[in-house]
Motif scaffolding. Structure first.
Motif, PDB file in Angstrom:
ATOM      1  N   PRO A  90      -4.151   1.988  -4.843  1.00 57.01           N
ATOM      2  CA  PRO A  90      -4.086   3.389  -5.277  1.00 57.01           C
ATOM      3  C   PRO A  90      -3.270   4.293  -4.354  1.00 57.01           C
ATOM      4  O   PRO A  90      -2.693   5.263  -4.796  1.00 57.01           O
ATOM      5  CB  PRO A  90      -5.549   3.841  -5.301  1.00 57.01           C
ATOM      6  N   ASP A  91      -3.251   3.977  -3.072  1.00 54.60           N
ATOM      7  CA  ASP A  91      -2.500   4.790  -2.113  1.00 54.60           C
ATOM      8  C   ASP A  91      -1.260   4.058  -1.613  1.00 54.60           C
ATOM      9  O   ASP A  91      -0.880   4.198  -0.453  1.00 54.60           O
ATOM     10  CB  ASP A  91      -3.381   5.155  -0.910  1.00 54.60           C
ATOM     11  N   LYS A 133       0.270   1.702  -8.953  1.00 54.00           N
ATOM     12  CA  LYS A 133      -0.953   2.497  -9.059  1.00 54.00           C
ATOM     13  C   LYS A 133      -1.427   2.450 -10.497  1.00 54.00           C
ATOM     14  O   LYS A 133      -0.624   2.495 -11.421  1.00 54.00           O
ATOM     15  CB  LYS A 133      -0.686   3.944  -8.659  1.00 54.00           C
TER      16      LYS A 133
END
Length: 194
Positions: A90-91, A133
Motif C-alpha cells: 500500500p505504501d 497499490k
C-alpha cells in the motif's frame, strides 16, 4: 484467540494447518497465472493457522514463499532482483511508469502491518521496486484477523486483488472463494458460527 499451531501439528493437517477434521486441502483450487508470485513471509507468521499465504502457495503453482527475519538467518535480497518485478504494497515508494507493461513477477510481503513496514525499511531492494497499490476492501469484508486500519487485508485477499487487476477477475475468483472457505473453517475450528 491464539492462531499459532503447535510445532508438532498435533491433530492438524500438515499442509493447510487446519484441524484434520476441517482440512481444506481437497477444496484448494489450482489457479494458473502468467504472473510469478514470491511471498516474503515474516518468520513469526510461519506457524499461524490464520496465515493465508500458505493457502496461496497451495493454490497457485507459480507462487513461492521465502522466510524473512528468522533469528541467525540473514535474508538474501538477491531473490528480489529481476526484470519486470513489482512490489504489492500500500505504501510502495515508486509507481510503475505510465504505459509500463504489467510485471512478470510480483513480490508480496506477508506479516502484520508493522512487520511488513519494517521489511520495506530494512531491505533497500524492496524500496527500489515499482509498486502496485490496491483499492481498500469493502468495509463489510469478512476477516480472519482484525486489521489495524480499514485498508488492511489478508495476503490471500491482496494476491486475489492483484491478480484481478493484472490478469482478470476470472483468475481471482477462485482465490476469493478459497479465502471465504478458509474463514469458515477457521471460525468452525474455534467453535464459532460462520
Amino acid at each position: 484467540m491464539r492462531s499459532r499451531t503447535p510445532e508438532d501439528l498435533a491433530g492438524r493437517c500438515p499442509r493447510c494447518f487446519l484441524p484434520a477434521a476441517l482440512c481444506l486441502c481437497a477444496e484448494v483450487p489450482c489457479v494458473s497465472t502468467r504472473t510469478e508470485l514470491l511471498i516474503v513471509r515474516h518468520h513469526k507468521e510461519t506457524l499461524k493457522s490464520t496465515n493465508t499465504a500458505r493457502m496461496a502457495a497451495l493454490a497457485i503453482p507459480r507462487c513461492n514463499i521465502v522466510s524473512y527475519g528468522s533469528p541467525g538467518v540473514p535474508f538474501d535480497a538477491s531473490i528480489l532482483e529481476g526484470d519486470d518485478t513489482w512490489l504489492l504494497f500500500p505504501d510502495a515508494h515508486h509507481e510503475p511508469a505510465p504505459g509500463a507493461a504489467f510485471p512478470s513477477r510480483l513480490i508480496i510481503l506477508d506479516g502484520s502491518w508493522g512487520q511488513a513496514r519494517r521489511m520495506v525499511q530494512r531491505v533497500p531492494a524492496l524500496r527500489r521496486l515499482p509498486g502496485l497499490k490496491l483499492p481498500p476492501p469493502a468495509p463489510d469484508s469478512r476477516r480472519l484477523r482484525r486489521p489495524p486500519h480499514p485498508d488492511g487485508m489478508s495476503t490471500l485477499e491482496a494476491i486475489a486483488g492483484a491478480l484481478a487487476y493484472l490478469e482478470g477477475e476470472h483468475i481471482a475468483q477462485p482465490l476469493h472463494a478459497l479465502h471465504e472457505q478458509m474463514i469458515d473453517r477457521v471460525l468452525a475450528s474455534r467453535g464459532r458460527n460462520t
